[in-house]
Design a protein around this motif. Sequence first.
Motif, PDB file in Angstrom:
ATOM      1  N   ALA A 239      35.226  12.941  -5.109  1.00 22.53           N
ATOM      2  CA  ALA A 239      36.143  13.533  -4.137  1.00 22.53           C
ATOM      3  C   ALA A 239      36.734  12.463  -3.236  1.00 22.53           C
ATOM      4  O   ALA A 239      37.897  12.557  -2.809  1.00 22.53           O
ATOM      5  CB  ALA A 239      35.411  14.583  -3.302  1.00 22.53           C
ATOM      6  N   ARG A 240      35.918  11.438  -2.959  1.00 17.51           N
ATOM      7  CA  ARG A 240      36.360  10.334  -2.114  1.00 17.51           C
ATOM      8  C   ARG A 240      35.684   9.060  -2.590  1.00 17.51           C
ATOM      9  O   ARG A 240      34.606   9.103  -3.185  1.00 17.51           O
ATOM     10  CB  ARG A 240      36.024  10.595  -0.632  1.00 17.51           C
ATOM     11  CG  ARG A 240      36.716  11.839  -0.081  1.00 17.51           C
ATOM     12  CD  ARG A 240      36.235  12.221   1.304  1.00 17.51           C
ATOM     13  NE  ARG A 240      36.861  13.471   1.737  1.00 17.51           N
ATOM     14  CZ  ARG A 240      38.033  13.559   2.348  1.00 17.51           C
ATOM     15  NH1 ARG A 240      38.704  12.443   2.616  1.00 17.51           N
ATOM     16  NH2 ARG A 240      38.540  14.721   2.688  1.00 17.51           N
ATOM     17  N   LYS A 241      36.313   7.904  -2.275  1.00 16.48           N
ATOM     18  CA  LYS A 241      35.759   6.617  -2.657  1.00 16.48           C
ATOM     19  C   LYS A 241      35.634   5.726  -1.432  1.00 16.48           C
ATOM     20  O   LYS A 241      36.419   5.836  -0.490  1.00 16.48           O
ATOM     21  CB  LYS A 241      36.624   5.948  -3.720  1.00 16.48           C
ATOM     22  CG  LYS A 241      36.666   6.721  -5.037  1.00 16.48           C
ATOM     23  CD  LYS A 241      37.439   5.971  -6.105  1.00 16.48           C
ATOM     24  CE  LYS A 241      37.430   6.733  -7.431  1.00 16.48           C
ATOM     25  NZ  LYS A 241      38.140   6.001  -8.503  1.00 16.48           N
ATOM     26  N   ALA A 242      34.632   4.835  -1.475  1.00 11.57           N
ATOM     27  CA  ALA A 242      34.401   3.935  -0.345  1.00 11.57           C
ATOM     28  C   ALA A 242      33.930   2.586  -0.869  1.00 11.57           C
ATOM     29  O   ALA A 242      33.236   2.508  -1.889  1.00 11.57           O
ATOM     30  CB  ALA A 242      33.361   4.527   0.602  1.00 11.57           C
ATOM     31  N   THR A 243      34.283   1.529  -0.145  1.00 14.82           N
ATOM     32  CA  THR A 243      33.899   0.178  -0.549  1.00 14.82           C
ATOM     33  C   THR A 243      33.247  -0.615   0.577  1.00 14.82           C
ATOM     34  O   THR A 243      32.896  -1.769   0.378  1.00 14.82           O
ATOM     35  CB  THR A 243      35.125  -0.604  -1.061  1.00 14.82           C
ATOM     36  OG1 THR A 243      36.138  -0.613  -0.048  1.00 14.82           O
ATOM     37  CG2 THR A 243      35.686   0.036  -2.326  1.00 14.82           C
ATOM     38  N   ASP A 244      33.127  -0.022   1.768  1.00 22.15           N
ATOM     39  CA  ASP A 244      32.439  -0.675   2.875  1.00 22.15           C
ATOM     40  C   ASP A 244      31.886   0.407   3.788  1.00 22.15           C
ATOM     41  O   ASP A 244      32.129   1.601   3.605  1.00 22.15           O
ATOM     42  CB  ASP A 244      33.350  -1.641   3.631  1.00 22.15           C
ATOM     43  CG  ASP A 244      34.626  -0.986   4.125  1.00 22.15           C
ATOM     44  OD1 ASP A 244      34.584   0.193   4.550  1.00 22.15           O
ATOM     45  OD2 ASP A 244      35.679  -1.640   4.091  1.00 22.15           O
ATOM     46  N   SER A 245      31.104  -0.002   4.793  1.00 26.55           N
ATOM     47  CA  SER A 245      30.405   0.981   5.629  1.00 26.55           C
ATOM     48  C   SER A 245      31.367   1.852   6.423  1.00 26.55           C
ATOM     49  O   SER A 245      31.131   3.050   6.601  1.00 26.55           O
ATOM     50  CB  SER A 245      29.437   0.271   6.578  1.00 26.55           C
ATOM     51  OG  SER A 245      30.123  -0.645   7.410  1.00 26.55           O
ATOM     52  N   SER A 246      32.489   1.282   6.880  1.00 23.80           N
ATOM     53  CA  SER A 246      33.435   2.078   7.658  1.00 23.80           C
ATOM     54  C   SER A 246      34.110   3.135   6.785  1.00 23.80           C
ATOM     55  O   SER A 246      34.332   4.268   7.226  1.00 23.80           O
ATOM     56  CB  SER A 246      34.477   1.186   8.333  1.00 23.80           C
ATOM     57  OG  SER A 246      35.227   0.473   7.368  1.00 23.80           O
ATOM     58  N   SER A 247      34.414   2.777   5.536  1.00 21.31           N
ATOM     59  CA  SER A 247      35.040   3.770   4.668  1.00 21.31           C
ATOM     60  C   SER A 247      34.034   4.819   4.196  1.00 21.31           C
ATOM     61  O   SER A 247      34.410   5.960   3.917  1.00 21.31           O
ATOM     62  CB  SER A 247      35.727   3.098   3.473  1.00 21.31           C
ATOM     63  OG  SER A 247      34.835   2.333   2.702  1.00 21.31           O
TER      64      SER A 247
ATOM     65  N   VAL B 141      30.606   5.116  -4.016  1.00 20.30           N
ATOM     66  CA  VAL B 141      30.571   3.874  -3.233  1.00 20.30           C
ATOM     67  C   VAL B 141      30.357   2.714  -4.190  1.00 20.30           C
ATOM     68  O   VAL B 141      29.441   2.734  -5.023  1.00 20.30           O
ATOM     69  CB  VAL B 141      29.440   3.906  -2.187  1.00 20.30           C
ATOM     70  CG1 VAL B 141      29.496   2.661  -1.304  1.00 20.30           C
ATOM     71  CG2 VAL B 141      29.533   5.170  -1.337  1.00 20.30           C
ATOM     72  N   SER B 142      31.195   1.696  -4.078  1.00 22.62           N
ATOM     73  CA  SER B 142      31.065   0.513  -4.924  1.00 22.62           C
ATOM     74  C   SER B 142      31.316  -0.730  -4.079  1.00 22.62           C
ATOM     75  O   SER B 142      31.821  -0.650  -2.967  1.00 22.62           O
ATOM     76  CB  SER B 142      32.048   0.576  -6.099  1.00 22.62           C
ATOM     77  OG  SER B 142      33.378   0.667  -5.620  1.00 22.62           O
ATOM     78  N   GLY B 143      30.956  -1.875  -4.652  1.00 23.13           N
ATOM     79  CA  GLY B 143      31.208  -3.124  -3.949  1.00 23.13           C
ATOM     80  C   GLY B 143      29.983  -3.649  -3.244  1.00 23.13           C
ATOM     81  O   GLY B 143      28.858  -3.182  -3.426  1.00 23.13           O
ATOM     82  N   ASP B 144      30.197  -4.627  -2.397  1.00 21.16           N
ATOM     83  CA  ASP B 144      29.126  -5.341  -1.701  1.00 21.16           C
ATOM     84  C   ASP B 144      29.109  -4.910  -0.239  1.00 21.16           C
ATOM     85  O   ASP B 144      29.984  -5.263   0.539  1.00 21.16           O
ATOM     86  CB  ASP B 144      29.364  -6.842  -1.809  1.00 21.16           C
ATOM     87  CG  ASP B 144      28.225  -7.663  -1.218  1.00 21.16           C
ATOM     88  OD1 ASP B 144      27.318  -7.070  -0.593  1.00 21.16           O
ATOM     89  OD2 ASP B 144      28.241  -8.888  -1.380  1.00 21.16           O
ATOM     90  N   LEU B 145      28.099  -4.114   0.115  1.00 18.40           N
ATOM     91  CA  LEU B 145      27.901  -3.689   1.497  1.00 18.40           C
ATOM     92  C   LEU B 145      26.666  -4.369   2.081  1.00 18.40           C
ATOM     93  O   LEU B 145      25.974  -3.826   2.933  1.00 18.40           O
ATOM     94  CB  LEU B 145      27.740  -2.161   1.589  1.00 18.40           C
ATOM     95  CG  LEU B 145      28.977  -1.281   1.374  1.00 18.40           C
ATOM     96  CD1 LEU B 145      29.370  -1.250  -0.089  1.00 18.40           C
ATOM     97  CD2 LEU B 145      28.732   0.127   1.866  1.00 18.40           C
ATOM     98  N   SER B 146      26.375  -5.568   1.596  1.00 23.48           N
ATOM     99  CA  SER B 146      25.109  -6.224   1.911  1.00 23.48           C
ATOM    100  C   SER B 146      24.969  -6.602   3.380  1.00 23.48           C
ATOM    101  O   SER B 146      23.865  -6.892   3.844  1.00 23.48           O
ATOM    102  CB  SER B 146      24.923  -7.466   1.044  1.00 23.48           C
ATOM    103  OG  SER B 146      25.986  -8.386   1.225  1.00 23.48           O
TER     104      SER B 146
END
Length: 275
Positions: free
Chosen positions: A11-19, A35-40
């Motif tokens: 339904a929605r996508k995110a790539t960082d903590s704010s998104s 959620v994908s990517g590097d949120l390290s």
Amino acid sequence: MGTPAAQTNCARKATDSSSVEQALNGASAGDTICVSGDLSADRVIIAKGGSAQAPITVLGDGKTITKGITVEASNVVVDGFVAEEPEAPGVSLKGDNLTLRNTAVNSPREGDGDGIRFWGTNIKILHNTVTDTSNDTGAHADCMQTYATDEDSPASQDVLIDSNRCEKIDNNCLIAEGPNSSAGDGSGEGEMKNITFSNNFCDNKASQAVLADDVRNMVITGNQIVGHINHAFAFQNQSTSGVVTGNQVGSVRYEVGMDSSSQNGYNGPQAGGAP
């Protein structure tokens, strides 16, 4: 760690903590947030859930790195993350109808050093891996822990902990302390009960792999215990109606340690002594 669901029907996508936060704010019951990517650099905070029939799912891809995960909502599924060297606990679950699955917690540090902590009713912890908890700084670094000390940390009930791996654990694989625990800091409110610990792998260094303190109806079945420990499972302080069956235990003096207050309703191997 199991394989997470495929990131389809997002339904929605995110790539960082704010998104992630923005996606949660706009989410409806039953939505999946991918959620994908590097949120390290960030801890993922989940403060909104769906409904009992339609939880919100926050879905990583199995390689989505975070600095830890905190859930403070009910009706949430968390799937497919890697918490890399998070501030302990690596994952904190607080709410009802929560599921954590297919997630890894590697080398949690600071605080009490725990991999996963949980509080609530109808919680499922499935196919996760916790690796390398450390007591080096004086911590009490467990793979998983729950306790009932105040209104903010209520007694957990109806919990399933199944098919997880606890590797290189300095303390217990699971410690569950009810509201009247022998630690003396319990709230005295409610009852901790109906916890099933099944089909887990446990390599730890404490006196036991699993400790039940003021817990009713704990079922321990189908687990593999490989640590060089005194006894595999401990029941104390009126942890009655426990069931222990079908576990593989390695280098232990005896499988079950139990005090006299916990013997009522017990079904399992003969207890070797008080924990």
